[in-house]
Design a protein around this motif. Structure first.
Motif, PDB file in Angstrom:
ATOM      1  N   VAL A  20       0.761  -1.080  -0.119  1.00 60.40           N
ATOM      2  CA  VAL A  20       0.009  -0.064   0.085  1.00 60.40           C
ATOM      3  C   VAL A  20       0.824   1.078   0.023  1.00 60.40           C
ATOM      4  CG1 VAL A  20      -1.695   1.311   1.098  1.00 60.40           C
ATOM      5  CG2 VAL A  20      -2.109  -1.061   0.970  1.00 60.40           C
ATOM      6  N   VAL A  21       1.893   1.184   0.866  1.00 59.06           N
ATOM      7  CA  VAL A  21       2.920   2.333   0.702  1.00 59.06           C
ATOM      8  C   VAL A  21       3.266   2.584  -0.462  1.00 59.06           C
ATOM      9  CG1 VAL A  21       4.980   3.200   1.763  1.00 59.06           C
ATOM     10  CG2 VAL A  21       3.413   2.249   3.254  1.00 59.06           C
ATOM     11  N   ALA A  22       3.963   1.557  -1.244  1.00 57.34           N
ATOM     12  CA  ALA A  22       4.536   1.470  -2.479  1.00 57.34           C
ATOM     13  C   ALA A  22       3.754   2.082  -3.677  1.00 57.34           C
ATOM     14  CB  ALA A  22       5.185   0.084  -2.818  1.00 57.34           C
ATOM     15  N   GLU A  23       2.289   1.716  -3.574  1.00 55.77           N
ATOM     16  CA  GLU A  23       1.274   2.244  -4.333  1.00 55.77           C
ATOM     17  C   GLU A  23       0.994   3.525  -4.207  1.00 55.77           C
ATOM     18  OE1 GLU A  23      -2.173  -0.395  -3.691  1.00 55.77           O
ATOM     19  OE2 GLU A  23      -1.188  -2.201  -4.565  1.00 55.77           O
ATOM     20  N   VAL A  63      10.451  -2.179  -1.867  1.00 56.51           N
ATOM     21  CA  VAL A  63       9.462  -2.686  -3.209  1.00 56.51           C
ATOM     22  C   VAL A  63       9.773  -1.800  -4.309  1.00 56.51           C
ATOM     23  CG1 VAL A  63       7.341  -3.014  -4.102  1.00 56.51           C
ATOM     24  CG2 VAL A  63       7.737  -3.801  -1.736  1.00 56.51           C
ATOM     25  N   LEU A  64       9.767  -0.578  -4.228  1.00 59.44           N
ATOM     26  CA  LEU A  64       9.830   0.339  -5.358  1.00 59.44           C
ATOM     27  C   LEU A  64      11.250   0.145  -5.875  1.00 59.44           C
ATOM     28  CD1 LEU A  64       7.856   3.519  -4.298  1.00 59.44           C
ATOM     29  CD2 LEU A  64       7.317   1.746  -5.813  1.00 59.44           C
ATOM     30  N   ARG A  65      12.395   0.272  -4.948  1.00 56.70           N
ATOM     31  CA  ARG A  65      13.689   0.021  -5.494  1.00 56.70           C
ATOM     32  C   ARG A  65      13.640  -1.346  -6.382  1.00 56.70           C
ATOM     33  NH1 ARG A  65      15.363   2.504  -0.560  1.00 56.70           N
ATOM     34  NH2 ARG A  65      15.300   0.380   0.473  1.00 56.70           N
ATOM     35  N   GLY A  66      13.141  -2.378  -5.914  1.00 55.21           N
ATOM     36  CA  GLY A  66      13.334  -3.700  -6.756  1.00 55.21           C
ATOM     37  C   GLY A  66      12.507  -3.548  -8.112  1.00 55.21           C
ATOM     38  N   LEU A  67      11.744  -2.490  -8.130  1.00 50.89           N
ATOM     39  CA  LEU A  67      10.902  -2.178  -9.376  1.00 50.89           C
ATOM     40  C   LEU A  67      11.663  -1.196 -10.140  1.00 50.89           C
ATOM     41  CD1 LEU A  67       7.258  -2.016  -8.235  1.00 50.89           C
ATOM     42  CD2 LEU A  67       8.306  -4.043  -9.443  1.00 50.89           C
ATOM     43  N   GLY A  68      12.646  -0.765  -9.737  1.00 49.54           N
ATOM     44  CA  GLY A  68      13.367   0.314 -10.376  1.00 49.54           C
ATOM     45  C   GLY A  68      12.816   1.846 -10.455  1.00 49.54           C
ATOM     46  N   VAL A  69      11.693   1.890  -9.592  1.00 49.17           N
ATOM     47  CA  VAL A  69      11.086   3.047  -9.615  1.00 49.17           C
ATOM     48  C   VAL A  69      11.856   4.440  -8.688  1.00 49.17           C
ATOM     49  CG1 VAL A  69       8.893   4.244  -8.941  1.00 49.17           C
ATOM     50  CG2 VAL A  69       8.709   1.986  -9.737  1.00 49.17           C
ATOM     51  N   ILE A  70      12.360   3.911  -8.008  1.00 47.66           N
ATOM     52  CA  ILE A  70      13.308   4.685  -7.192  1.00 47.66           C
ATOM     53  C   ILE A  70      14.832   4.298  -7.095  1.00 47.66           C
ATOM     54  CG2 ILE A  70      11.329   5.667  -5.708  1.00 47.66           C
ATOM     55  CD1 ILE A  70      12.506   4.164  -3.416  1.00 47.66           C
ATOM     56  N   GLU A  71      15.461   5.106  -6.730  1.00 46.69           N
ATOM     57  CA  GLU A  71      16.880   4.550  -6.658  1.00 46.69           C
ATOM     58  C   GLU A  71      17.654   5.374  -5.459  1.00 46.69           C
ATOM     59  OE1 GLU A  71      18.859   5.899 -10.367  1.00 46.69           O
ATOM     60  OE2 GLU A  71      18.783   7.881  -9.891  1.00 46.69           O
ATOM     61  N   LYS A  76      22.993  10.351   0.120  1.00 44.51           N
ATOM     62  CA  LYS A  76      22.244  11.393  -0.399  1.00 44.51           C
ATOM     63  C   LYS A  76      20.639  11.226  -0.186  1.00 44.51           C
ATOM     64  CE  LYS A  76      25.501  12.918  -3.820  1.00 44.51           C
ATOM     65  NZ  LYS A  76      25.862  13.312  -5.089  1.00 44.51           N
ATOM     66  N   GLY A  77      20.387   9.911  -0.358  1.00 47.27           N
ATOM     67  CA  GLY A  77      19.004   9.773  -0.069  1.00 47.27           C
ATOM     68  C   GLY A  77      18.178   8.921  -1.195  1.00 47.27           C
ATOM     69  N   SER A  78      17.133   8.852  -1.213  1.00 50.54           N
ATOM     70  CA  SER A  78      16.360   8.145  -2.457  1.00 50.54           C
ATOM     71  C   SER A  78      15.650   9.286  -3.378  1.00 50.54           C
ATOM     72  CB  SER A  78      15.107   7.369  -1.735  1.00 50.54           C
ATOM     73  OG  SER A  78      15.531   6.382  -1.066  1.00 50.54           O
ATOM     74  N   PHE A  79      15.822   8.793  -4.510  1.00 54.33           N
ATOM     75  CA  PHE A  79      15.204   9.772  -5.838  1.00 54.33           C
ATOM     76  C   PHE A  79      14.407   9.110  -6.618  1.00 54.33           C
ATOM     77  CE2 PHE A  79      19.144  11.283  -4.178  1.00 54.33           C
ATOM     78  CZ  PHE A  79      19.022  12.712  -4.322  1.00 54.33           C
ATOM     79  N   VAL A  80      13.478   9.586  -7.322  1.00 57.71           N
ATOM     80  CA  VAL A  80      12.746   9.310  -8.394  1.00 57.71           C
ATOM     81  C   VAL A  80      13.706   8.852  -9.607  1.00 57.71           C
ATOM     82  CG1 VAL A  80      10.588   9.271  -9.742  1.00 57.71           C
ATOM     83  CG2 VAL A  80      10.682  10.430  -7.568  1.00 57.71           C
ATOM     84  N   ALA A  81      13.548   7.579  -9.992  1.00 53.35           N
ATOM     85  CA  ALA A  81      14.279   6.924 -10.930  1.00 53.35           C
ATOM     86  C   ALA A  81      13.936   7.379 -12.431  1.00 53.35           C
ATOM     87  CB  ALA A  81      14.507   5.527 -11.008  1.00 53.35           C
ATOM     88  N   ARG A  82      14.826   7.394 -13.367  1.00 58.12           N
ATOM     89  CA  ARG A  82      14.297   7.845 -14.613  1.00 58.12           C
ATOM     90  C   ARG A  82      13.592   6.790 -15.384  1.00 58.12           C
ATOM     91  NH1 ARG A  82      16.597  10.535 -19.250  1.00 58.12           N
ATOM     92  NH2 ARG A  82      16.205   9.947 -21.158  1.00 58.12           N
TER      93      ARG A  82
END
Length: 262
Positions: A20-23, A63-71, A76-82
């Protein structure tokens, strides 16, 4: 949010919470609240906004890192991936950017997409959207007023930011991300416009006037007029490029004749 984090039996389940958090974070990205390359807010801020615990947030981010949505960048922290795969698109982007003739094709696509984005922005834009569009338009107006002091690259960036603010106000996530996926090519076309047209007073006056009319049509909620002006704006830029190209070709032919080319 609290109800969404409960299983059917009423007992929180870690896997469901993470999903749910990922969504929720995915929705922020598709809605354009979080943009490509942007740093995610602090864990404390995200937990407050999403109504979840820190451990649930971290699992959702995993979960989002595993999907490649964030890096995550060390220190420096987490960023929205290309969101588009660079390895798949870079050869195509290279071919497009290396062939000048594709500039005209790109401008045709811009005319289609941005006219619809402007129409939808006038229909769906919120007060917050219009505040952002006004800020970007004011930035553009300031740069236009000090044309001699600002670089062509700076003009191109603020021009592009103005059009992007309008597209985001369309509230069509597919349209926004389609335009974003063409961001590099779009910026190149805007730079070409600024570099070739802004130093020509007649052309610059037309561009400034079109931007003003487009801004007014969107914030005054005139969808059909906004779409028409956006299309006319891009098409007039395209026609100006054709005119400049023909002028340069005539100059080359005349110079060759003058020099007695044999």
């Amino acid at each position: 949010m609290a109800e969404q984090l409960q299983s059917a039996s009423g007992v929180p389940e870690r896997r469901q919470i993470a999903d749910v958090v990922a969504e929720r974070i995915e929705r922020l990205i598709t809605d354009g609240v979080l943009k490509v390359g942007q740093a995610l807010p602090s864990e404390r801020r995200l937990c407050e906004k999403l109504g979840c615990s820190r451990s649930a947030l971290r699992e959702g981010l995993r979960v989002l890192r595993g999907l490649g949505v964030i890096e995550t960048r060390h220190g420096k922290g987490s960023f929205v991936a290309r969101l588009s795969a660079e390895r798949d698109t870079s050869p195509l982007l290279h071919l497009f950017s290396s062939q000048p003739r594709t500039l005209y094709d790109l401008l045709e696509v811009r005319a289609l997409l941005e006219s619809e984005a402007a129409r939808l922005a006038a229909l769906r834009g919120t007060v917050a959207d219009f505040v952002m569009i006004r800020r970007r338009y004011e930035d553009l107006a300031v740069r236009s007023g000090v044309c001699a002091e600002a670089s062509p690259e700076e003009h191109a960036r603020v021009d592009h930011a103005f059009h992007r603010a309008i597209s985001e106000a369309s509230h069509n996530s597919v349209l926004v991300h389609t335009l974003q996926s063409l961001s590099d090519l779009m910026l190149n076309s805007v730079f070409a416009s600024v570099n070739n047209l802004y130093h020509r007073p007649a052309h610059k006056h037309v561009i400034d006037r079109q931007h003003q009319r487009l801004y007014q049509a969107v914030v005054e909620r005139q969808p059909e007029r906004a779409g028409l002006i956006a299309r006319e704006h891009i098409n007039s830029v395209r026609e100006s490029f054709v005119e400049i190209e023909q002028e340069e070709q005539r100059l080359v032919r005349a110079t060759m004749r003058l020099e007695g080319w044999n």
